[in-house]
Scaffold this motif. Structure first.
Motif, PDB file in Angstrom:
ATOM      1  N   TYR A 189     -52.029  24.011  79.891  1.00 50.57           N
ATOM      2  CA  TYR A 189     -52.080  25.377  79.362  1.00 50.57           C
ATOM      3  C   TYR A 189     -50.669  25.903  79.125  1.00 50.57           C
ATOM      4  CZ  TYR A 189     -53.641  30.152  78.579  1.00 50.57           C
ATOM      5  OH  TYR A 189     -53.894  31.377  78.006  1.00 50.57           O
ATOM      6  N   VAL A 190     -50.425  26.332  77.881  1.00 52.93           N
ATOM      7  CA  VAL A 190     -49.128  26.906  77.493  1.00 52.93           C
ATOM      8  C   VAL A 190     -49.395  28.193  76.724  1.00 52.93           C
ATOM      9  CG1 VAL A 190     -46.996  26.566  76.181  1.00 52.93           C
ATOM     10  CG2 VAL A 190     -48.064  24.625  77.352  1.00 52.93           C
ATOM     11  N   ASN A 191     -48.673  29.248  77.082  1.00 52.16           N
ATOM     12  CA  ASN A 191     -48.884  30.548  76.445  1.00 52.16           C
ATOM     13  C   ASN A 191     -48.396  30.571  75.002  1.00 52.16           C
ATOM     14  OD1 ASN A 191     -50.040  31.909  78.661  1.00 52.16           O
ATOM     15  ND2 ASN A 191     -48.019  32.252  79.559  1.00 52.16           N
ATOM     16  N   ASP A 192     -48.940  31.530  74.247  1.00 52.60           N
ATOM     17  CA  ASP A 192     -48.467  31.794  72.887  1.00 52.60           C
ATOM     18  C   ASP A 192     -47.128  32.520  72.934  1.00 52.60           C
ATOM     19  OD1 ASP A 192     -50.552  30.655  71.493  1.00 52.60           O
ATOM     20  OD2 ASP A 192     -51.736  32.488  71.413  1.00 52.60           O
ATOM     21  N   GLU A 207     -51.159  16.170  69.439  1.00 53.42           N
ATOM     22  CA  GLU A 207     -49.844  15.591  69.726  1.00 53.42           C
ATOM     23  C   GLU A 207     -49.493  15.673  71.211  1.00 53.42           C
ATOM     24  OE1 GLU A 207     -47.737  14.046  67.623  1.00 53.42           O
ATOM     25  OE2 GLU A 207     -49.203  14.220  65.993  1.00 53.42           O
ATOM     26  N   TYR A 208     -49.734  16.861  71.825  1.00 54.89           N
ATOM     27  CA  TYR A 208     -49.302  17.054  73.212  1.00 54.89           C
ATOM     28  C   TYR A 208     -50.405  17.580  74.132  1.00 54.89           C
ATOM     29  CZ  TYR A 208     -44.657  16.508  71.192  1.00 54.89           C
ATOM     30  OH  TYR A 208     -43.561  16.016  70.525  1.00 54.89           O
ATOM     31  N   PHE A 209     -51.592  17.842  73.592  1.00 58.44           N
ATOM     32  CA  PHE A 209     -52.706  18.371  74.388  1.00 58.44           C
ATOM     33  C   PHE A 209     -52.259  19.581  75.207  1.00 58.44           C
ATOM     34  CE2 PHE A 209     -53.899  14.066  73.396  1.00 58.44           C
ATOM     35  CZ  PHE A 209     -55.235  14.191  73.056  1.00 58.44           C
ATOM     36  N   SER A 210     -51.626  20.495  74.509  1.00 56.90           N
ATOM     37  CA  SER A 210     -51.096  21.692  75.160  1.00 56.90           C
ATOM     38  C   SER A 210     -51.344  22.910  74.278  1.00 56.90           C
ATOM     39  CB  SER A 210     -49.595  21.552  75.426  1.00 56.90           C
ATOM     40  OG  SER A 210     -49.336  20.466  76.287  1.00 56.90           O
ATOM     41  N   GLY A 211     -51.493  24.052  74.932  1.00 55.85           N
ATOM     42  CA  GLY A 211     -51.708  25.300  74.214  1.00 55.85           C
ATOM     43  C   GLY A 211     -52.528  26.246  75.061  1.00 55.85           C
ATOM     44  N   ASP A 212     -52.950  27.352  74.452  1.00 53.34           N
ATOM     45  CA  ASP A 212     -53.757  28.309  75.207  1.00 53.34           C
ATOM     46  C   ASP A 212     -55.239  28.068  74.957  1.00 53.34           C
ATOM     47  OD1 ASP A 212     -54.061  29.260  72.655  1.00 53.34           O
ATOM     48  OD2 ASP A 212     -53.390  31.299  73.081  1.00 53.34           O
ATOM     49  N   CYS A 213     -56.059  29.057  75.318  1.00 53.14           N
ATOM     50  CA  CYS A 213     -57.510  28.855  75.274  1.00 53.14           C
ATOM     51  C   CYS A 213     -58.043  28.643  73.860  1.00 53.14           C
ATOM     52  CB  CYS A 213     -58.230  30.021  75.943  1.00 53.14           C
ATOM     53  SG  CYS A 213     -57.912  31.640  75.195  1.00 53.14           S
ATOM     54  N   ASP A 214     -57.475  29.367  72.873  1.00 48.40           N
ATOM     55  CA  ASP A 214     -57.997  29.172  71.520  1.00 48.40           C
ATOM     56  C   ASP A 214     -57.584  27.817  70.950  1.00 48.40           C
ATOM     57  OD1 ASP A 214     -55.295  29.746  70.626  1.00 48.40           O
ATOM     58  OD2 ASP A 214     -55.800  31.863  70.697  1.00 48.40           O
ATOM     59  N   ASP A 215     -56.398  27.336  71.318  1.00 49.86           N
ATOM     60  CA  ASP A 215     -55.978  26.004  70.874  1.00 49.86           C
ATOM     61  C   ASP A 215     -56.885  24.921  71.467  1.00 49.86           C
ATOM     62  OD1 ASP A 215     -53.807  27.230  69.577  1.00 49.86           O
ATOM     63  OD2 ASP A 215     -52.584  27.106  71.381  1.00 49.86           O
ATOM     64  N   HIS A 216     -57.211  25.076  72.743  1.00 47.47           N
ATOM     65  CA  HIS A 216     -58.123  24.134  73.401  1.00 47.47           C
ATOM     66  C   HIS A 216     -59.496  24.164  72.734  1.00 47.47           C
ATOM     67  CE1 HIS A 216     -61.368  23.344  76.359  1.00 47.47           C
ATOM     68  NE2 HIS A 216     -60.606  22.333  76.716  1.00 47.47           N
ATOM     69  N   LYS A 237     -63.851  38.505  77.212  1.00 48.65           N
ATOM     70  CA  LYS A 237     -62.727  39.386  77.547  1.00 48.65           C
ATOM     71  C   LYS A 237     -61.405  38.622  77.576  1.00 48.65           C
ATOM     72  CE  LYS A 237     -65.632  42.392  80.409  1.00 48.65           C
ATOM     73  NZ  LYS A 237     -65.878  42.911  81.789  1.00 48.65           N
ATOM     74  N   GLY A 238     -60.607  38.786  76.524  1.00 52.85           N
ATOM     75  CA  GLY A 238     -59.295  38.156  76.469  1.00 52.85           C
ATOM     76  C   GLY A 238     -59.325  36.642  76.525  1.00 52.85           C
ATOM     77  N   HIS A 239     -60.411  36.049  76.078  1.00 43.98           N
ATOM     78  CA  HIS A 239     -60.562  34.604  76.239  1.00 43.98           C
ATOM     79  C   HIS A 239     -61.503  34.048  75.176  1.00 43.98           C
ATOM     80  CE1 HIS A 239     -60.608  30.764  78.211  1.00 43.98           C
ATOM     81  NE2 HIS A 239     -61.874  30.838  78.568  1.00 43.98           N
ATOM     82  N   TRP A 284     -76.782  26.272  75.169  1.00 50.17           N
ATOM     83  CA  TRP A 284     -75.379  25.956  74.884  1.00 50.17           C
ATOM     84  C   TRP A 284     -74.641  25.796  76.208  1.00 50.17           C
ATOM     85  CZ3 TRP A 284     -73.666  25.531  69.788  1.00 50.17           C
ATOM     86  CH2 TRP A 284     -74.566  25.973  68.806  1.00 50.17           C
ATOM     87  N   LEU A 285     -73.984  24.655  76.371  1.00 40.62           N
ATOM     88  CA  LEU A 285     -73.328  24.313  77.634  1.00 40.62           C
ATOM     89  C   LEU A 285     -71.829  24.612  77.566  1.00 40.62           C
ATOM     90  CD1 LEU A 285     -74.488  23.057  80.250  1.00 40.62           C
ATOM     91  CD2 LEU A 285     -73.651  20.845  79.440  1.00 40.62           C
ATOM     92  N   ASN A 286     -71.316  25.181  78.638  1.00 41.85           N
ATOM     93  CA  ASN A 286     -69.907  25.557  78.711  1.00 41.85           C
ATOM     94  C   ASN A 286     -68.988  24.331  78.733  1.00 41.85           C
ATOM     95  OD1 ASN A 286     -67.498  26.996  79.184  1.00 41.85           O
ATOM     96  ND2 ASN A 286     -67.774  26.876  81.400  1.00 41.85           N
ATOM     97  N   LEU A 287     -67.921  24.375  77.903  1.00 44.04           N
ATOM     98  CA  LEU A 287     -66.928  23.290  77.863  1.00 44.04           C
ATOM     99  C   LEU A 287     -65.508  23.845  78.005  1.00 44.04           C
ATOM    100  CD1 LEU A 287     -68.257  21.058  74.906  1.00 44.04           C
ATOM    101  CD2 LEU A 287     -68.709  20.790  77.349  1.00 44.04           C
ATOM    102  N   ASP A 288     -65.346  24.896  78.768  1.00 52.21           N
ATOM    103  CA  ASP A 288     -64.047  25.558  78.897  1.00 52.21           C
ATOM    104  C   ASP A 288     -63.002  24.622  79.502  1.00 52.21           C
ATOM    105  OD1 ASP A 288     -62.140  27.506  78.788  1.00 52.21           O
ATOM    106  OD2 ASP A 288     -63.276  28.989  79.922  1.00 52.21           O
ATOM    107  N   TYR A 289     -61.735  24.927  79.264  1.00 56.18           N
ATOM    108  CA  TYR A 289     -60.664  24.070  79.782  1.00 56.18           C
ATOM    109  C   TYR A 289     -60.578  24.127  81.304  1.00 56.18           C
ATOM    110  CZ  TYR A 289     -57.545  28.062  80.688  1.00 56.18           C
ATOM    111  OH  TYR A 289     -56.979  29.216  81.182  1.00 56.18           O
TER     112      TYR A 289
END
Length: 310
Positions: A189-192, A207-216, A237-239, A284-289
């Protein structure tokens, strides 16, 4: 004292009117564009009378077209002004390389194609109207047809659960779970930037499998869709997080067994699956990071918007 000039509305209306027959031609073209998606919705939801040569469907199309045409003709001055303004916006977007004629044509064709292949085409319209942050950017970033994305998904299916036998009906779901395992085991997890949201494309995140929730979510949705799964993104909420379509409650029972006894035995031991049921009764099954197994705990339960990718 400043006098405000009186507006002569009849005169203004006459100036804004398009001369015949061009007004009818414009209204007819607009009516056809509106009629096509409306007809698809009616076709999928009305009982098929099985008339010869599909005459019942032909009559429905003609009736809808006529009704829309007469309504638009009644409001033709306002409609034509709105169309003119919209065309100006599209010209502006085309010149600047933003949303222009090509983009609206692609979106319309995509919508019609998706609606024609969906048993509930009205849901496509509703989904497009629901609020979702950075909706167009996210849709464009879900590059499920990108070779890098598909090759990654195929690699994941070869890396995980390849030897599972006896569950041919759920092969695609199992392969999607392999994608989930590969992404979530590597995600960092990396912030914007502070300036605002940075929407990374799926091929970029690989490339790096990094980013925030929307990138994931974008990467997960793209990879799952590239191998035949049906993902959707949930805005809370914010996610933002991804979910995968499992099917019915009967399917969920079998998936529950697979997750807890075959695929994610340690990760799901003593834990329950977290999922949503939509208005159609689909699971629908949850697949969150943050989830260690498909159906892991939600960060937030409330749904503020959903972006389904058919």
């Amino acid at each position: 004292m400043i006098r405000i000039p009186k507006i002569n509305f009849p005169q203004l209306k006459s100036k804004l009117q398009v001369k015949s027959p061009w007004d009818r031609i414009i209204i007819m073209l607009l009516s056809i564009l509106i009629t096509i998606p409306v007809f698809i919705i009616l076709h999928q939801n009305l009982i098929d009378l099985n008339w010869a040569f599909n005459l019942d469907r032909i009559f429905i199309f003609i009736f809808v077209l006529a009704a829309i045409f007469f309504v638009l003709m009644y409001l033709r001055t306002i409609i034509i002004v709105c169309v003119a303004l919209y065309l100006l916006v599209l010209v502006y977007g085309s010149v600047l390389g933003n949303y222009g004629f090509n983009e609206i044509s692609e979106d319309y064709n995509s919508m019609i194609y998706t609606m024609s292949d969906n048993p509930f085409p009205q849901d496509i319209i509703v989904a497009k109207l629901l609020p979702f942050p950075n909706k167009s950017k996210i849709i464009n970033a879900i590059e499920y047809q990108d070779p890098k994305v598909r090759n990654f998904a195929i690699m994941a299916t070869n890396e995980h659960f390849k030897g599972i036998k006896g569950y041919s009906d759920y092969r695609t779901t199992i392969q999607c779970f392999a994608v989930f395992k590969e992404i979530n085991s590597r995600w960092n997890y990396v912030n914007d930037p502070k300036e605002g949201d940075y929407i990374a494309t799926a091929s970029e995140s690989i490339e790096y499998f990094s980013g925030d929730c929307d990138d994931h979510s974008i990467l997960m949705a793209a990879a799952i869709r590239s191998i035949g799964g049906t993902p959707r993104l949930i805005h809370t909420k914010g996610h933002i997080y991804p979910e995968i379509l499992i099917g019915s409650m009967i399917d969920l029972e079998k998936i529950n067994y697979l997750i807890k006894n075959v695929l994610f035995v340690k990760e799901s031991s003593g834990k329950k699956l977290h999922y949503h049921i939509d208005e159609r009764g689909q699971v629908w099954l949850n697949l969150d990071y943050t989830a260690k197994y498909p159906g892991g705990p939600f960060m937030f339960e409330e749904i503020l918007g959903a972006l389904t990718l058919n």
